[in-house]
Scaffold this motif. Sequence first.
Motif, PDB file in Angstrom:
ATOM      1  N   ILE A 112       0.833  -1.204   0.000  1.00 43.26           N
ATOM      2  CA  ILE A 112       0.000   0.000   0.000  1.00 43.26           C
ATOM      3  C   ILE A 112       0.868   1.256   0.000  1.00 43.26           C
ATOM      4  N   GLU A 121      -6.195   4.406  -4.372  1.00 41.34           N
ATOM      5  CA  GLU A 121      -7.068   3.518  -3.590  1.00 41.34           C
ATOM      6  C   GLU A 121      -8.482   4.078  -3.553  1.00 41.34           C
ATOM      7  N   ARG A 151     -12.208  -2.671  -1.269  1.00 40.85           N
ATOM      8  CA  ARG A 151     -11.240  -1.709  -1.783  1.00 40.85           C
ATOM      9  C   ARG A 151     -10.817  -2.081  -3.197  1.00 40.85           C
ATOM     10  N   TYR A 153      -7.564  -0.981  -5.850  1.00 47.63           N
ATOM     11  CA  TYR A 153      -6.303  -0.261  -6.020  1.00 47.63           C
ATOM     12  C   TYR A 153      -5.938  -0.241  -7.504  1.00 47.63           C
TER      13      TYR A 153
END
Length: 447
Positions: A112, A121, A151, A153
């Motif tokens: 991340i 994100e 989520r 990404y």
Amino acid sequence: MNKESIKSVLLTILVGISLFFTWNLWNSQPPFEELQNNSFVESVPINNIERELYEVIKPNKLFLHTPEQHFGTYDKQDVNNLWSEMQKWDYSLSTNRNLIQTFSKDKFINWINGNDEAKIELRFLDGVPFETFETMFNWETELIEDIRFDRIYLNVPREKEVQRVYFVSSDTLQYVEASVNLTDANTIVAEIYNQRNELIPFFAYGEDDNVQIYLPENEVKIDSYEYGTDEIEGSAFKNALFGNPQNVKQDVNSLRNRYTDSWRELNIHSSEHRVEFVNPTLRDTSFLESSALISQSVDYLNDHGGWTDDYIFYMINELNQEITYIMSIHSIPVFESDDKYFGPTKISQQWGQSEISIYERPSYQLMKNLSSNNTERLPSGHELIDVLSKDSSINIKDIKDIYIMYELQGETDQRIVKITPYWWAELQDGRVLKIDGNQRGDRSGLE
């Protein structure tokens, strides 16, 4: 008696019998008014507004992670523009390895933080089934297993690299990697990255416990609102929710306005600005997977015109066959206030036998914004942590996320509500608490 006489007698008898049955048939029919009253009358939607899946199932937060810095935004346009563009892309899954993979905790945190490359994100309020993403997006390959991700990404690709998209579950750290071989996708992601200095700087907090909380470095200025509300007539809900409203009877008392067709029941709680529709004959004899539950619930709201305000996907409970949508203003969710309760801000549905079993929602809708240039100043993330450390009612280790939400306040006997931003803490058990003492209280219209 000759043959002609016998024929005449038989003909007379047959004519008499025919007249007798005709007379009985005419006299057994109900009057025309009664036929009209028993005719089938179709339901009428509250309005003609319909939503596509991607307009309801959408992220409410955007972050940009680089090796040096985290950024974020509270501007709905940044989130909505990217989300709308992503609906146009063609996605394909890798077939060279297991489609579903799992991060270790340390690897996920390092990944991340952009130690290898920058990433955008997108966060959702709850896990979305992958099959729902497949329904919204264009896919060349499909994922058979049922799994939910909260989520997404996007890597910031280098020149001539394909755009990669990762669907991640923050609970299990499982993820699915897809690719988008489209120049436009690379261009859009690169534009967001190149304009990162126009976003708000954030810092990471609590990552050692596998909690990725990002808080703003500086105080946040965000608008508050004052809206007039309009109460939707009980008859409008009756005509929209019952299959044949003509057969529905009304019962009014001091506590509620009740409609029923002998088994289904609609209750209008005027003092609470709340509607409750119940089909008590349904039991949990069938089970819908999360993706089917989402699709069915959106269709239900589309069919009877239930999108009276801007509602977005908030929570799903597959075990109880429940799904909830929450009111939002500029993509920021709105909670009802505990101390100045006007009415609910959520639409909740419970399903059984592929039919609605319990349906609860607001009986009002927001109308004209009555305020202008009212800006609230919320404390920075650093100040917020200091507030939390001094609040004995909240254990920091129990916090899953911290974000800004609106709170709707109003007196039950008035039609004006105030919508004010506050910091809220989402706990590991799913509760959401307003953080006391977090507002600076400046409503002077600072820019």
